[in-house]
Motif scaffolding. Structure first.
Motif, PDB file in Angstrom:
ATOM      1  N   GLY A  45      23.909  10.692 -11.091  1.00 50.06           N
ATOM      2  CA  GLY A  45      23.205  11.702 -11.884  1.00 50.06           C
ATOM      3  C   GLY A  45      21.741  11.733 -11.472  1.00 50.06           C
ATOM      4  O   GLY A  45      21.052  10.711 -11.545  1.00 50.06           O
ATOM      5  N   ALA A  47      17.794  12.973 -11.821  1.00 49.61           N
ATOM      6  CA  ALA A  47      16.900  13.335 -12.922  1.00 49.61           C
ATOM      7  C   ALA A  47      15.468  13.432 -12.416  1.00 49.61           C
ATOM      8  O   ALA A  47      15.059  12.658 -11.543  1.00 49.61           O
ATOM      9  CB  ALA A  47      16.986  12.301 -14.041  1.00 49.61           C
ATOM     10  N   GLY A  72      18.196   6.014 -10.208  1.00 49.98           N
ATOM     11  CA  GLY A  72      19.061   7.044 -10.765  1.00 49.98           C
ATOM     12  C   GLY A  72      20.244   6.429 -11.489  1.00 49.98           C
ATOM     13  O   GLY A  72      20.571   5.250 -11.310  1.00 49.98           O
ATOM     14  N   GLN A  73      20.886   7.236 -12.320  1.00 53.06           N
ATOM     15  CA  GLN A  73      22.052   6.791 -13.072  1.00 53.06           C
ATOM     16  C   GLN A  73      23.322   6.966 -12.236  1.00 53.06           C
ATOM     17  O   GLN A  73      23.373   7.795 -11.330  1.00 53.06           O
ATOM     18  CB  GLN A  73      22.197   7.570 -14.379  1.00 53.06           C
ATOM     19  N   GLY A 125      25.856  13.578 -18.443  1.00 56.28           N
ATOM     20  CA  GLY A 125      25.262  14.774 -19.028  1.00 56.28           C
ATOM     21  C   GLY A 125      25.186  14.670 -20.537  1.00 56.28           C
ATOM     22  O   GLY A 125      24.470  13.810 -21.074  1.00 56.28           O
ATOM     23  N   THR A 129      22.815  10.027 -20.424  1.00 55.48           N
ATOM     24  CA  THR A 129      21.366   9.939 -20.542  1.00 55.48           C
ATOM     25  C   THR A 129      20.702  11.267 -20.898  1.00 55.48           C
ATOM     26  O   THR A 129      19.734  11.302 -21.658  1.00 55.48           O
ATOM     27  CB  THR A 129      20.767   9.398 -19.232  1.00 55.48           C
ATOM     28  N   SER A 130      21.214  12.362 -20.354  1.00 47.72           N
ATOM     29  CA  SER A 130      20.613  13.668 -20.663  1.00 47.72           C
ATOM     30  C   SER A 130      20.831  14.015 -22.135  1.00 47.72           C
ATOM     31  O   SER A 130      19.910  14.488 -22.821  1.00 47.72           O
ATOM     32  CB  SER A 130      21.226  14.752 -19.774  1.00 47.72           C
ATOM     33  N   ALA A 158      19.814  20.103 -17.690  1.00 46.77           N
ATOM     34  CA  ALA A 158      20.703  19.116 -18.298  1.00 46.77           C
ATOM     35  C   ALA A 158      20.268  18.731 -19.706  1.00 46.77           C
ATOM     36  O   ALA A 158      21.102  18.620 -20.616  1.00 46.77           O
ATOM     37  CB  ALA A 158      20.770  17.876 -17.405  1.00 46.77           C
ATOM     38  N   VAL A 159      18.973  18.509 -19.917  1.00 49.55           N
ATOM     39  CA  VAL A 159      18.482  18.133 -21.238  1.00 49.55           C
ATOM     40  C   VAL A 159      18.298  19.362 -22.117  1.00 49.55           C
ATOM     41  O   VAL A 159      18.753  19.414 -23.262  1.00 49.55           O
ATOM     42  CB  VAL A 159      17.160  17.348 -21.126  1.00 49.55           C
ATOM     43  N   ASN A 222      10.059  20.586 -21.723  1.00 52.87           N
ATOM     44  CA  ASN A 222      10.601  19.946 -20.533  1.00 52.87           C
ATOM     45  C   ASN A 222       9.819  20.310 -19.277  1.00 52.87           C
ATOM     46  O   ASN A 222       9.921  19.609 -18.264  1.00 52.87           O
ATOM     47  CB  ASN A 222      12.057  20.370 -20.303  1.00 52.87           C
ATOM     48  N   LYS A 326      23.413  19.987 -15.194  1.00 50.69           N
ATOM     49  CA  LYS A 326      23.196  18.626 -14.705  1.00 50.69           C
ATOM     50  C   LYS A 326      23.465  18.542 -13.211  1.00 50.69           C
ATOM     51  O   LYS A 326      24.501  18.989 -12.722  1.00 50.69           O
ATOM     52  CB  LYS A 326      24.134  17.664 -15.442  1.00 50.69           C
TER      53      LYS A 326
END
Length: 339
Positions: A45, A47, A72-73, A125, A129-130, A158-159, A222, A326
């Motif tokens: 993922g 970010a 990163g995740q 997603g 974490t998002s 994504a967020v 954001n 995402k």
């Protein structure tokens, strides 16, 4: 696979990262120590927060060193466990798995996931974490009330997309700010926003004012930049501004913002937050998000690249706003190629 493919930080970016700031290398597959787990990464993922870690000065987290695996995740499959909570075959999410095909991490740094509840990408997603960043920022700091107006920048990301959907579940009027007509359509038609405006509109301030006739009660920030500046004059008395990210400013050496006088006149509250400071809310988030997902009240849009080598280009494109939802990297081809 005889070795672990990794993407490391080769040079510190100046402004927008370039492909030659990264390097694909190989190293031995790590062996898990006592209390650790060896995980094969199936999905990465990406970010924007990783960009902040690439500068020498760092930000709210220590900077990466040159040669480090990019932060990163990852979602993956446990291959070997020396931790009592995991066994081979389990699927888990690693906050710091990094841009690589395998990782060995302490079991306490992993979160087991249930692929029967939702497909693995969803755990990076809305259920990962998002989603957690959206949940904490909106509900813990924005505290929206039914009938209030919530404005979300980067609304198709994504967020932002999850923030808008949670706000709608809470009975709010939700307005997005995006960077194209296609993203505006995605926000309204797929994620259920009541209205959405394009920050490239030369009359952005007027367009946002029309979309928010009663002012803005909660601004979920954001993007920063022109989006933030358009929101500022429309904040209602007692409004709350939640700063999750400033993606449009991450590649700029210095950013400017609106004056603070409106803080006084409108009695505003502005709160920046880091998700990792609020992990005590993870249990409530997981319960609520699992219920909303199973009820079909939360949707996800995926922007998928294939293969580890595609991660830098996907990351650079995300920082330029090219993604819809995402940004994910599938590592299936890497593992298939290795046999």
């Amino acid at each position: 696979m005889r070795s672990n493919r990794q993407i490391v930080l080769k040079a510190r970016p100046r402004g927008l990262p370039r492909s030659d700031d990264f390097e694909l290398v190989e190293s031995p597959i790590p062996a898990p120590a006592d209390g650790a787990v060896l995980m094969r990464h199936d999905w990465l993922g990406l970010a924007p927060a990783a960009r902040l870690r690439m500068d020498e000065t760092g930000s709210y987290s220590a900077p990466m060193s040159l040669g480090d695996v990019v932060y990163g995740q990852a979602i993956g499959t446990v291959l070997h466990s020396r931790h009592p909570d995991f066994e081979a075959g389990d699927m888990a999410m690693a906050m710091r798995g990094g841009w690589q095909c395998f990782s060995s991490l302490p079991g306490g740094d992993l979160n087991k996931i249930d692929p029967q509840l939702a497909p693995p990408p969803a755990w990076l997603g809305p259920l990962g974490t998002s989603g957690l960043a959206a949940y904490i920022g909106l509900l813990e700091h924005g505290r929206p009330e039914r009938g209030e107006t919530v404005v979300v920048s980067a609304a198709a990301g994504a967020v932002g997309s999850v923030v808008g959907q949670i706000a709608r579940i809470r009975g709010c009027r939700v307005v997005g700010i995006v960077g194209s007509e296609d993203k505006r359509r995605v926000a309204v038609e797929e994620f259920g926003f009541d209205d959405c405006v394009d920050h490239h509109d030369p009359d952005l301030a007027k367009a946002l004012a029309r979309a928010c006739p009663d002012g803005i009660d909660v601004s979920f920030e954001n993007a920063g930049g022109v989006s933030r500046d358009a929101v500022w004059p429309l904040m209602a008395r007692g409004g709350r501004i939640v700063v999750c990210g400033l993606i449009s400013e991450y590649n700029e050496p210095q950013a400017t913002g609106p004056g603070w006088y409106r803080l006084l006149t409108q009695r505003l509250t502005i709160r920046g937050y880091i998700t990792s400071d609020h992990l005590h809310l993870r249990g409530a988030f997981e319960r609520d998000m699992a219920r909303w997902w199973s009820e079909g009240r939360i949707r996800m849009r995926e922007d998928v690249s294939e293969g580890l080598a595609s991660a830098p280009a996907a990351f650079i494109g995300m920082l330029q706003g090219h993604n819809r939802g995402k940004v994910l990297v599938s590592l299936a081809a890497d593992h298939a190629e290795a046999g």
